[in-house]
Design an enzyme around this catalytic site. Structure first.
Site, PDB file in Angstrom:
ATOM      1  N   GLU A   1       0.830  -1.216   0.000  1.00 44.50           N
ATOM      2  CA  GLU A   1       0.000   0.000   0.000  1.00 44.50           C
ATOM      3  C   GLU A   1       0.863   1.265   0.000  1.00 44.50           C
ATOM      4  OE1 GLU A   1      -3.026  -0.200   3.052  1.00 44.50           O
ATOM      5  OE2 GLU A   1      -4.301  -1.408   1.753  1.00 44.50           O
TER       6      GLU A   1
ATOM      7  N   GLU B   1      -6.804  -7.441  -0.668  1.00 44.35           N
ATOM      8  CA  GLU B   1      -7.242  -7.409   0.731  1.00 44.35           C
ATOM      9  C   GLU B   1      -8.675  -6.917   0.807  1.00 44.35           C
ATOM     10  OE1 GLU B   1      -5.035  -4.859   3.342  1.00 44.35           O
ATOM     11  OE2 GLU B   1      -3.110  -5.487   2.526  1.00 44.35           O
TER      12      GLU B   1
HETATM   13  C1  GLA Z   1      -4.188  -2.258   5.013  1.00 48.98           C
HETATM   14  C2  GLA Z   1      -2.850  -2.945   5.139  1.00 48.98           C
HETATM   15  C3  GLA Z   1      -2.907  -4.182   5.972  1.00 48.98           C
HETATM   16  C4  GLA Z   1      -3.796  -4.004   7.168  1.00 48.98           C
HETATM   17  C5  GLA Z   1      -5.165  -3.571   6.709  1.00 48.98           C
HETATM   18  C6  GLA Z   1      -6.161  -3.434   7.834  1.00 48.98           C
HETATM   19  O1  GLA Z   1      -4.917  -2.670   3.968  1.00 48.98           O
HETATM   20  O2  GLA Z   1      -2.277  -3.241   3.894  1.00 48.98           O
HETATM   21  O3  GLA Z   1      -1.593  -4.497   6.379  1.00 48.98           O
HETATM   22  O4  GLA Z   1      -3.241  -3.038   8.003  1.00 48.98           O
HETATM   23  O5  GLA Z   1      -5.037  -2.313   6.102  1.00 48.98           O
HETATM   24  O6  GLA Z   1      -7.425  -3.058   7.367  1.00 48.98           O
END
Ligand code: GLA
Length: 671
Positions: free
Chosen positions: A160, A318
């Protein structure tokens, strides 16, 4: 025969069967006995794909140059043993303590000069030469160690990028910003012209005089602000490219990506630009629990992700099985909501469904974030739904590789988002996404699929094109949009579009400069509304936010303002253009008003819902290369609903009987 000198990476899909299923796996948080149990549970759930090692740097390299790989070797071998493929991370999203101690200059600096310290994650600036040296170092070591590992299917580069911090104001960032500007403009006078520095004595004599737009007595130069946005988006991707260069060298056949956060909440990164450097698009999406229409925001995120992917299948890298831990009140997902969410992403082009994370942590700040294996273990609703989802995805294997059918495009541009929301505009109530999402919502509710595309995208094949508050636009993009109308599309352009060029310079001669000719209107003056004010329009519709003094210059008025001082002034116009038409919307109608505009546009363009269905049913259709079609129908209501379609329902394996159960999903292989 000509031999290719460079080989391009294989497609990640070559390595995965059916719709991929899994999530982030953080085995370093658990003892060996739990890691063994994980293997059994993964098989029970049908897991096929995991992201591993995202935050593992401090354990993989506990001291500079000292490596502990035994645990990761074991994890990789065990996953390979049960046939699970791995998106192996570069481990660079959280620098270890020893590195920060030795090189505190890697830490990010905010606009007010605050240095963001360690103890959390993402505490580095992408322009730090030292950080890049260490990050490429661990990346190379990982690549060398696992290059031939049978589990390795994809590189998960960092994590991210731009999350938490996306603007960097430190010394090295400033130097990198200056160098970027010098490459962009060549000489300082070109920059002065682009930034309009004749205003307020802002002229620069050299690039050395330039600073990031941090804190100042009043509003900062808009060109400087816009270029700083562009620079930061570029700097993150430049860092990504440096890591990928190492991976390409060591593992030329393994594709690389990083997980995006495309949604209505992420503004700072130009993902259409980033897409050029990603081998496959991966996105993370989290529902806003407090949003009663959260399924529509999900749909918007997925449609945008598909647009970034150019229509190709993408990875949902995710989402959450249930509650997150970072909203003010973290409501769990309702029964069946996780299945609906997951299959809504698949319906909108995802060929992989993954979660943060596999097993819910017992320590650390994310311990109350849901996971595939909850704190309560197997005897939980979440686990049962995780197992059911794995089984459902197996049955959707025939859908893999098919593409979403859509005859409607909504134009979306991060640059226009940035430029339109820089300070000192006619109204703070013009928010780039508001009107755009209002149209997306109306189409969602009608079961009409929408592609969210860049202004330069090929628009052939769309019967309806919506251009909402596209404040800044290039000549080429404006011509691209006009060509769509000439070729037969119904094109709607809204207020506050085509006002400025890419330097945020106003296009003179009457608004909306870039679209005046196409639309056959000339706007003389803006009349933004005061807070809380509404306007009545000639057909009884109500609007807010915006009005303006529109003159017809070839278009016909379809609807007019009724109130002083704009009585009788057009609020909605239409002009026939070639084989199509160009509509202009000069105000922000309320929900009913938007829906009635959408109905007119759908009627004119001949675009209809993917199927006839009861209200509350989300509909999309995916089509495979060989012409097979799959209709997804997701019932967001708590009573059963009907859908007019026929074929085999893939999830049940039965012929579709025309009914979608309350809160349920059907996927119909039509025909
Ligand atoms: C982000 C991060 C993850 C986690 C999620 C929690 O997407 O990439 O590592 O922290 O948030 O929602």
């Amino acid at each position: 025969m000509i031999l290719q000198e460079t080989s391009s990476p294989a497609s990640v899909w070559n390595n995965i069967e059916g719709i991929a299923y899994g999530g982030d796996y953080n085995p370093e948080q658990w003892p060996a006995s739990v890691r063994l149990e994980d293997l059994e549970l993964m098989q029970e759930a049908g897991v096929s794909f995991l992201s591993v090692g995202i935050f593992s740097w401090a354990l993989l390299e506990p001291a500079e140059g000292t490596y502990h790989f035994a645990w990761l070797d074991e994890v990789m071998d065990n996953l390979a043993g049960i046939g699970v493929k791995v998106a192996l991370a570069t481990a660079t999203a959280a620098p270890p303590a020893w590195l920060v101690r030795k090189h505190p200059e890697i830490l990010p600096v905010t606009a007010d000069g605050t240095v963001l310290g360690p103890g959390s994650r993402r505490h580095y600036t992408p322009s730090s030469a030292v950080y890049r040296r260490y990050a490429t170092g661990i990346t190379r070591v990982l690549a060398e160690r696992y290059k031939d590992h049978p589990a390795l299917a994809l590189w998960h580069v960092d994590n991210e990028l731009g999350c938490h911090v996306s603007e960097f104001y430190g010394e090295e960032d400033t130097a990198a910003f200056r160098a970027w500007l010098e490459r962009r403009y060549g000489n300082i006078e070109a920059l002065n012209a682009a930034w309009g520095t004749a205003f307020w004595s802002q002229h620069y004599g050299s690039f050395e005089e330039i600073l990031p737009p941090a804190v100042a007595p009043s509003t900062l130069n808009p060109g400087q602000q816009l270029d700083f946005q562009r620079f930061n988006s570029w700097a993150l991707m430049d860092y990504y490219r440096e890591l990928v260069a190492v991976l390409r060298e060591v593992t030329p056949g393994v594709p690389c990506t990083t997980n995006l956060m495309a949604s209505s909440a992420t503004k700072s990164m130009d993902y259409f630009d980033w897409a050029k450097d990603l081998d496959v698009i991966a996105n993370d999406h989290y529902l806003v629990a407090a949003d009663p229409e959260r399924q529509i925001e999900l749909a918007f995120s997925a449609d945008l992700t598909r647009g970034i992917a150019g229509g190709d299948p993408w990875i949902l890298m995710e989402h959450s099985t249930s509650a997150v831990n970072w909203q003010p009140r973290n409501q769990p997902k309702m029964p069946g909501e996780m299945l609906r969410n997951s299959l809504a992403h698949v319906a909108r082009g995802a060929d992989a469904v993954m979660f943060f994370q596999w097993r819910q942590s017992f320590a650390g700040s994310e311990k109350f974030h849901s996971a595939m294996v909850p704190h309560g273990g197997r005897d939980t609703r979440v686990w049962r739904e995780v197992v059911d989802l794995g089984a459902a995805l197996k049955r959707l294997a025939p859908v893999r590789g098919s593409r979403v059918e859509s005859r409607v495009a909504i134009v979306f541009d991060y640059e226009a988002w940035w430029a339109s929301e820089i300070d000192s505009k006619p109204s703070i109530d013009v928010k780039y996404l508001d009107l755009l999402r209002a149209f997306h919502r109306a189409l969602f509710l009608r079961g009409v699929s929408v592609d969210v595309v860049h202004p330069s995208a090929i628009l052939d094949g769309y019967d309806l094109v919506l251009v909402c508050t596209l404040y800044s636009v290039t000549d080429d993009a404006a011509a691209n949009i006009a060509a769509a109308a000439a070729a037969g599309a119904t094109v709607l352009v809204s207020y506050f579009s085509g006002i400025a060029d890419k330097n945020d310079h106003v296009r003179l001669g009457g608004y909306p400069g870039a679209f005046r000719e196409l639309l056959g209107v000339r706007v003389e003056e803006f009349h933004p509304l005061l807070a809380g004010t509404q306007l009545k329009l000639s057909d009884g519709a109500v609007s807010s936010v915006w009005s303006e003094h529109v003159h017809l210059a070839g278009a016909d008025a379809v609807q007019t303002f009724t109130e002083y001082p704009l009585e009788g002034v057009p609020s909605l116009t239409r002009r026939p253009v070639g084989a199509g038409s160009a509509w202009y919307l000069a105000t922000f109608p309320d929900r009913d008003g938007i829906e009635s505009v959408v109905d007119r546009l759908l009627e004119e363009s001949g675009v209809a819902a993917a199927a006839a269905a009861d209200p509350g049913v989300e509909l999309t259709r995916r089509r495979s290369d060989d012409g097979r079609t799959f209709l997804f129908a997701i019932n967001h209501t708590r009573s059963s609903a009907t859908v007019q379609a026929s074929g085999a329902e893939l999830l049940s394996g039965q012929a579709f009987d025309g009914t979608v159960p309350a809160g349920g999903v059907v996927v119909i292989a039509e025909g």
